[in-house]
Design an enzyme around this catalytic site. Structure first.
Site, PDB file in Angstrom:
ATOM      1  N   VAL A 160      84.415  28.915  74.960  1.00 52.46           N
ATOM      2  CA  VAL A 160      84.243  28.138  76.211  1.00 52.46           C
ATOM      3  C   VAL A 160      83.976  29.103  77.486  1.00 52.46           C
ATOM      4  O   VAL A 160      83.199  28.750  78.175  1.00 52.46           O
ATOM      5  CB  VAL A 160      85.633  27.479  76.419  1.00 52.46           C
ATOM      6  CG1 VAL A 160      85.757  26.756  77.738  1.00 52.46           C
ATOM      7  CG2 VAL A 160      86.181  26.529  75.179  1.00 52.46           C
ATOM      8  N   THR A 194      92.253  25.624  79.963  1.00 48.67           N
ATOM      9  CA  THR A 194      93.008  25.887  78.972  1.00 48.67           C
ATOM     10  C   THR A 194      94.140  24.657  78.818  1.00 48.67           C
ATOM     11  O   THR A 194      94.331  24.104  79.660  1.00 48.67           O
ATOM     12  CB  THR A 194      93.928  27.362  79.213  1.00 48.67           C
ATOM     13  OG1 THR A 194      93.068  28.488  79.712  1.00 48.67           O
ATOM     14  CG2 THR A 194      94.812  27.662  77.964  1.00 48.67           C
ATOM     15  N   PRO A 197      97.231  22.751  76.569  1.00 47.75           N
ATOM     16  CA  PRO A 197      97.303  21.564  76.917  1.00 47.75           C
ATOM     17  C   PRO A 197      96.949  21.522  78.323  1.00 47.75           C
ATOM     18  O   PRO A 197      97.951  21.839  79.058  1.00 47.75           O
ATOM     19  CB  PRO A 197      98.504  20.872  76.523  1.00 47.75           C
ATOM     20  CG  PRO A 197      99.206  22.254  76.155  1.00 47.75           C
ATOM     21  CD  PRO A 197      98.507  23.298  75.970  1.00 47.75           C
ATOM     22  N   ASP A 225      86.643  13.519  79.119  1.00 49.20           N
ATOM     23  CA  ASP A 225      86.531  12.559  78.534  1.00 49.20           C
ATOM     24  C   ASP A 225      85.905  11.515  79.245  1.00 49.20           C
ATOM     25  O   ASP A 225      85.441  10.526  78.593  1.00 49.20           O
ATOM     26  CB  ASP A 225      88.154  12.074  78.523  1.00 49.20           C
ATOM     27  CG  ASP A 225      88.968  13.269  78.344  1.00 49.20           C
ATOM     28  OD1 ASP A 225      89.687  13.292  77.087  1.00 49.20           O
ATOM     29  OD2 ASP A 225      88.917  14.350  78.898  1.00 49.20           O
ATOM     30  N   ARG A 278      82.364  11.664  78.155  1.00 52.40           N
ATOM     31  CA  ARG A 278      82.345  10.877  76.895  1.00 52.40           C
ATOM     32  C   ARG A 278      82.214   9.482  76.771  1.00 52.40           C
ATOM     33  O   ARG A 278      81.406   8.807  76.343  1.00 52.40           O
ATOM     34  CB  ARG A 278      83.116  11.539  75.735  1.00 52.40           C
ATOM     35  CG  ARG A 278      83.243  12.844  75.441  1.00 52.40           C
ATOM     36  CD  ARG A 278      84.527  13.524  74.785  1.00 52.40           C
ATOM     37  NE  ARG A 278      84.209  14.913  74.364  1.00 52.40           N
ATOM     38  CZ  ARG A 278      85.191  15.940  74.198  1.00 52.40           C
ATOM     39  NH1 ARG A 278      86.589  15.451  74.609  1.00 52.40           N
ATOM     40  NH2 ARG A 278      84.830  16.956  73.816  1.00 52.40           N
ATOM     41  N   ARG A 319      81.360   7.491  79.366  1.00 58.59           N
ATOM     42  CA  ARG A 319      80.198   7.132  80.066  1.00 58.59           C
ATOM     43  C   ARG A 319      79.084   7.078  78.955  1.00 58.59           C
ATOM     44  O   ARG A 319      78.124   6.175  78.921  1.00 58.59           O
ATOM     45  CB  ARG A 319      79.860   7.723  81.282  1.00 58.59           C
ATOM     46  CG  ARG A 319      80.940   7.390  82.075  1.00 58.59           C
ATOM     47  CD  ARG A 319      80.823   8.361  83.636  1.00 58.59           C
ATOM     48  NE  ARG A 319      79.239   8.396  84.172  1.00 58.59           N
ATOM     49  CZ  ARG A 319      78.724   9.526  84.423  1.00 58.59           C
ATOM     50  NH1 ARG A 319      79.209  10.868  84.154  1.00 58.59           N
ATOM     51  NH2 ARG A 319      77.615   9.544  84.752  1.00 58.59           N
ATOM     52  N   HIS A 342      94.711  14.945  79.840  1.00 60.83           N
ATOM     53  CA  HIS A 342      93.816  15.207  78.787  1.00 60.83           C
ATOM     54  C   HIS A 342      94.160  15.508  77.189  1.00 60.83           C
ATOM     55  O   HIS A 342      94.593  16.551  76.976  1.00 60.83           O
ATOM     56  CB  HIS A 342      92.978  16.337  79.438  1.00 60.83           C
ATOM     57  CG  HIS A 342      92.035  17.084  78.377  1.00 60.83           C
ATOM     58  ND1 HIS A 342      90.898  16.283  78.132  1.00 60.83           N
ATOM     59  CD2 HIS A 342      91.841  18.227  77.803  1.00 60.83           C
ATOM     60  CE1 HIS A 342      90.208  17.073  77.290  1.00 60.83           C
ATOM     61  NE2 HIS A 342      90.714  18.122  76.993  1.00 60.83           N
ATOM     62  N   THR A 363      84.772  23.174  70.651  1.00 61.06           N
ATOM     63  CA  THR A 363      83.994  22.533  71.561  1.00 61.06           C
ATOM     64  C   THR A 363      83.819  23.415  72.585  1.00 61.06           C
ATOM     65  O   THR A 363      84.524  24.099  73.090  1.00 61.06           O
ATOM     66  CB  THR A 363      84.625  21.212  72.149  1.00 61.06           C
ATOM     67  OG1 THR A 363      85.519  21.291  72.898  1.00 61.06           O
ATOM     68  CG2 THR A 363      85.224  20.545  70.987  1.00 61.06           C
TER      69      THR A 363
HETATM   70  P1  NAD Z   1      88.531  31.130  71.939  1.00 62.52           P
HETATM   71  O1  NAD Z   1      89.379  31.694  70.907  1.00 62.52           O
HETATM   72  O2  NAD Z   1      86.857  31.429  71.495  1.00 62.52           O
HETATM   73  O3  NAD Z   1      88.492  32.256  73.128  1.00 62.52           O
HETATM   74  C1  NAD Z   1      89.670  32.548  73.850  1.00 62.52           C
HETATM   75  C2  NAD Z   1      89.357  33.961  74.540  1.00 62.52           C
HETATM   76  O4  NAD Z   1      90.762  33.890  75.453  1.00 62.52           O
HETATM   77  C3  NAD Z   1      89.493  34.936  73.541  1.00 62.52           C
HETATM   78  O5  NAD Z   1      88.415  36.076  73.681  1.00 62.52           O
HETATM   79  C4  NAD Z   1      91.047  35.808  73.697  1.00 62.52           C
HETATM   80  O6  NAD Z   1      90.878  37.244  73.657  1.00 62.52           O
HETATM   81  C5  NAD Z   1      91.232  35.210  75.193  1.00 62.52           C
HETATM   82  N1  NAD Z   1      92.478  35.509  75.694  1.00 62.52           N
HETATM   83  C6  NAD Z   1      93.412  35.022  74.948  1.00 62.52           C
HETATM   84  N2  NAD Z   1      94.741  35.385  75.768  1.00 62.52           N
HETATM   85  C7  NAD Z   1      94.332  36.390  76.827  1.00 62.52           C
HETATM   86  C8  NAD Z   1      94.917  36.641  78.009  1.00 62.52           C
HETATM   87  N3  NAD Z   1      96.123  36.630  78.069  1.00 62.52           N
HETATM   88  N4  NAD Z   1      94.210  37.233  79.051  1.00 62.52           N
HETATM   89  C9  NAD Z   1      92.737  37.310  78.716  1.00 62.52           C
HETATM   90  N5  NAD Z   1      92.246  36.683  77.803  1.00 62.52           N
HETATM   91  C10 NAD Z   1      92.932  36.082  76.864  1.00 62.52           C
HETATM   92  O7  NAD Z   1      88.873  30.129  72.341  1.00 62.52           O
HETATM   93  P2  NAD Z   1      87.934  28.785  73.205  1.00 62.52           P
HETATM   94  O8  NAD Z   1      87.252  27.878  72.328  1.00 62.52           O
HETATM   95  O9  NAD Z   1      87.041  29.707  74.241  1.00 62.52           O
HETATM   96  O10 NAD Z   1      89.083  28.064  73.921  1.00 62.52           O
HETATM   97  C11 NAD Z   1      89.635  28.566  75.181  1.00 62.52           C
HETATM   98  C12 NAD Z   1      90.602  27.479  75.613  1.00 62.52           C
HETATM   99  O11 NAD Z   1      89.879  26.476  76.195  1.00 62.52           O
HETATM  100  C13 NAD Z   1      91.493  26.936  74.540  1.00 62.52           C
HETATM  101  O12 NAD Z   1      92.730  26.609  75.358  1.00 62.52           O
HETATM  102  C14 NAD Z   1      90.836  25.458  74.424  1.00 62.52           C
HETATM  103  O13 NAD Z   1      91.852  24.587  73.896  1.00 62.52           O
HETATM  104  C15 NAD Z   1      90.415  25.129  75.641  1.00 62.52           C
HETATM  105  N6  NAD Z   1      89.530  24.023  75.821  1.00 62.52           N
HETATM  106  C16 NAD Z   1      89.691  23.151  76.763  1.00 62.52           C
HETATM  107  C17 NAD Z   1      88.871  21.971  76.789  1.00 62.52           C
HETATM  108  C18 NAD Z   1      88.734  21.109  77.871  1.00 62.52           C
HETATM  109  O14 NAD Z   1      88.387  19.999  78.033  1.00 62.52           O
HETATM  110  N7  NAD Z   1      89.855  21.206  78.900  1.00 62.52           N
HETATM  111  C19 NAD Z   1      87.702  21.919  76.115  1.00 62.52           C
HETATM  112  C20 NAD Z   1      87.363  22.875  74.976  1.00 62.52           C
HETATM  113  C21 NAD Z   1      88.335  23.884  75.029  1.00 62.52           C
END
Ligand code: NAD
Length: 310
Positions: free
Chosen positions: A11, A119, A121, A148, A151, A153, A175, A230
């Site tokens: 992300v 991040t 939840p 959401d 999505r 729309r 969310h 995602t």
């Molecule tokens: P990922 O595992 O690919 O990357 C997460 C990164 O965070 C890793 O590189 C890890 O080293 C780093 N990290 C973890 N703890 C850390 C800390 N204390 N300090 C600094 N870096 C740290 O995961 P992702 O797919 O990139 O997802 C990241 C977050 O985004 C997840 O919580 C996921 O659920 C969320 N997300 C939210 C939405 C939304 O609509 N809000 C959509 C997709 C993903």
């Protein structure tokens, strides 16, 4: 405009690409506790920048590198695995926010900086960031149900055969699994959805609406099953939110933000006017009794999860 992104995973790096492509920022810094990953992402993105807007993109090895940032985006933490809900990430990612927020506060101007939380939840993480920092609630903005709503729309526009740009439709509340669709406020162009369907002789029975609701609620699960995570939708949502703040656009977005105090404090998504000062105003949608009840239940679920953080 300097932007810091904390978390350079799927992300975080997609967000960096989307933010770079807005053309509204001159510098992006990436921090990840996995320094190798952050450096590799910054290197790759720096090469990409040679084909478009000239944005300086670097990885920083500690939080001093985020000094001078106008907006900090938090995209660090565990993501859902197949079969996991967002709530399953609660304690793991609460620890991440507890680690990150004090460091951001020590290295930014807390009166001015805007924090965008991605991040999960999501809503609980917004509440936690507020509780730790005591920053103005309007400056800690969760992307909430922006994705959401996008999505919804998209799926609805395809169903009724118009451009997504002509559909105004909001997903409210958490969310997460308890989010609700505000069907009664949907407009297509200047017409209410029912009026539009009548004029266009389109049938949109309750069973079709239920299918659309199901597809919106399950979109993330389907994508995670297919590609492991995602990132495209959420990174576009973050870039859109960022643009709205940077340009003081005052668009209405369904972002998450804290309201209330003490045991009444909760963060959830409602239609909110967003501009340079963050969340400028919150609008109360006119909901029917079933929708209002579902929104209240959604708020209670978010609060219960917040209280369950260990
Ligand atoms: P990922 O595992 O690919 O990357 C997460 C990164 O965070 C890793 O590189 C890890 O080293 C780093 N990290 C973890 N703890 C850390 C800390 N204390 N300090 C600094 N870096 C740290 O995961 P992702 O797919 O990139 O997802 C990241 C977050 O985004 C997840 O919580 C996921 O659920 C969320 N997300 C939210 C939405 C939304 O609509 N809000 C959509 C997709 C993903």
């Amino acid at each position: 405009m300097k932007i810091a992104i904390i978390g350079a995973g799927s992300v975080g790096s997609a967000v960096a690409t989307a933010v770079k492509n807005t053309g509204f920022v001159h510098e992006i810094v990436l921090f990840d506790r996995d320094g190798v990953r952050a450096r590799a992402a910054a290197e790759d993105l720096g090469h990409a920048a040679s084909f478009g807007f000239d944005v300086k993109i670097t990885a920083v090895s500690n939080y001093r590198g985020i000094r001078g940032s106008d907006i900090v985006i938090i995209a660090a933490g565990a993501n859902q695995r197949v079969g996991e809900t967002r709530t399953d990430l609660l304690n793991k990612n609460a620890a991440v926010i507890q680690d990150i927020m004090p460091r951001i506060m020590a290295n930014t101007d807390v009166k001015k900086v805007k924090i965008i939380i991605v991040t999960n939840p999501l809503d609980v993480m917004v509440m936690l960031a507020h509780q730790i920092s005591h920053m103005p609630p309007e400056h800690i903005i969760g992307t909430g149900t922006m994705l959401d709503s996008g999505r919804l729309r998209t799926i609805l526009a395809r169903q009724i055969g118009v451009s997504t740009q002509s559909v105004n439709a909001y997903v409210l509340g958490e969310h997460g699994d308890s989010s609700i669709i505000d069907w009664s406020s949907i407009t297509v162009g200047a017409l209410g959805l029912d009026d539009f369907c009548r004029q266009m002789k389109i049938s949109l029975p309750q069973t079709t609406r239920n299918t659309i609701t199901h597809r919106v609620h399950n979109a993330a699960y389907e994508i995670i099953r297919g590609r492991g995570a995602t990132w495209d939708g959420i990174s576009a949502a973050v870039a859109d939110l960022l643009r709205c703040i940077i340009n003081d656009e005052r668009r209405i977005l369904t972002v998450s933000c804290v309201s209330g105090r003490g045991t009444d404090m909760v963060a959830m998504s409602l239609p909110r006017i967003v501009g340079a000062d963050g969340v400028i105003a919150t609008l109360r949608p006119k909901l029917n009794a079933t929708e209002s009840g579902a929104l209240r239940r959604s708020g209670k679920i978010i609060r219960k999860n917040f209280d369950a953080i260990k």
